[in-house]
Each structure stands twice: as C-alpha cells, then as structure tokens.
Design an enzyme around this catalytic site. Sequence first.
Site, PDB file in Angstrom:
ATOM      1  N   ASP A  21      43.192  40.496  39.907  1.00  0.00           N
ATOM      2  CA  ASP A  21      43.529  41.356  40.955  1.00  0.00           C
ATOM      3  C   ASP A  21      43.252  42.690  40.564  1.00  0.00           C
ATOM      4  O   ASP A  21      43.090  43.268  39.397  1.00  0.00           O
ATOM      5  CB  ASP A  21      45.277  40.990  40.856  1.00  0.00           C
ATOM      6  N   ASN A  69      42.759  35.507  51.965  1.00  0.00           N
ATOM      7  CA  ASN A  69      41.984  36.213  51.831  1.00  0.00           C
ATOM      8  C   ASN A  69      41.256  36.388  53.132  1.00  0.00           C
ATOM      9  O   ASN A  69      40.358  37.320  53.380  1.00  0.00           O
ATOM     10  CB  ASN A  69      41.079  36.258  50.702  1.00  0.00           C
TER      11      ASN A  69
END
Length: 247
Positions: A21, A69
């Site tokens: 991340d 996503n």
Amino acid sequence: MSLKDKIDQSKLPQHIAIIMDGNGRWAKRQGEERIFGHENGVKSVRDSVEAAAEIGVKYLTLYAFSTENWNRPQEEVYALMKLLVHTINAETATLNKNDIRLQAIGDLKSLPEDCYNELQEAIENTKNNSRMTLVLALSYSSRWEIINAVKQIAKDIENKKIASADINENLIQSHLCTSNIPDPELMIRTSGEHRISNFLLWQLAYSELYFTDKLWPDFRKEDLFEAILDYQTRERRFGKTSEQLIS
Ligand code: FPP
C-alpha cells in the site's frame, strides 16, 4: 551482524502475505501521477521476492489488485493492468532462474484477456519450480472467495455429494482459492494503514500482523527482514496460555 543474519531459521514463517500500500501517496509526494508509484512499486516486489526466497520462505502472497480496485479511475486501472502484464512477462525468466513458481488467486476471469493469458502462461511455465511459490492476489477479495466457497458447498449438498453435517474447517478451507497453500504466519501492510481490507480474512485468523509506515515503493529487503525479526519476538499462543506453550 546484518538484519538477515539475525533471523532465526528455526522460527522462519513459511508463508508471508503482504498488502502493498502507498503507491499513490508516494507518487503524489513527488508531484507525479499515481501510476508512477505503481511503476516504482515493481522494484519493491522484486526486492521482496528476492529477500523471501534468499532466506527460505516457501510462500509469498502479494495483494496486487483487489475486487474494489476496479472502481478506481479507468485510466489507472488500465495502466495498472498494462504494468502487471508487462511485469509478469518480463519476470518469468527470472522466476525460472530462481526456481520460483507463480500462482494467482482471485476472480482471474475478470482480468482483461491479455493479462489473463499472460498470467496463465507464466503459471504454466513456472509450475515445476519448487524453491518458493509467489502468489499474486489479483481481482481478489476475501468476501468474494468465501461467497464462492459457500456456493460450491451448497451445490454439493444439493447434489447429495455431502451432508450439511460434513461442514467443518477443513471442508471450507478446501473450497478457498488457497486450498493448496498453508495459512500465512505473518501479514505485512505498508503505508501506515492498520486494516486488512478484505484480504485473506479466513486465512489470517491466527497470523501475526505487522504494520510499517514505509510506503510500498520504499519497501526494501531490509524492511522484510525487520518484519520477520519482529515476528520472531512474538509469542504465538493460538488461544492457549503462555504456560501451556512451555509444558
Ligand atoms: C496500492 O497502493 C497498490 C496497488 C493497488 C497496486 C500494487 C501493484 C504494483 C506494485 C504493481 C506491480 C505488481 C506486481 C505483483 C507485478 P495505492 O495505489 O492504494 O496507494 P495509496 O493508498 O497511496 O493511494
């Protein structure tokens, strides 16, 4: 003594899972587009794979693209897919040279056709490697995986292949995408966020969680070694008391 040398081989996690991340924030800090962060994240992928293989980890799972996503801006999704195809393509020879097998978990059929084909080809080309397995979680979410498992089990009950009384941990586990992979002992998330974000919810039940403020493109071999050293200081009790573990 280097961090790597401090690692106790007898307490090595056999499976490490990573939520990579912070690519977007890393890029923004340099005044660049988000994809620049993803591109630089590839270096960290390479470093982590190398580091894990070097010390003898057997499975490394990387959360590369979540079901959620898909909701990102179209151009970012497109650029990420292109980067994935390119990276998989470019790295297959290195994976083979280092005896690393590639696997993937997730709703792979939802990937663009070229990405899917490239992935299957790399999986096929590396299937006989045995030093380490690199698992890419692509279009993956844990709730999607659990729903699928429940549907398959319901179907088997409907078709009288099994009875509802047969449902137990092993049966559910055998219907997950990770049925042939041991649960991770260690899960790492970068970028200072302290969440699991729909990643391996079943499999992380007893995992040690490690969070670092480093953004993914800055994550290097030493950071992986540091996470493993931290893991090795933890007492894994699996619901028992410390005294029970000693006796
Ligand atoms: C999270 O950062 C990262 C991703 C969603 C993609 C990770 C992909 C790569 C590193 C590309 C290559 C990967 C492989 C396995 C070949 P973010 O965009 O959520 O960052 P932010 O939280 O700062 O916005």
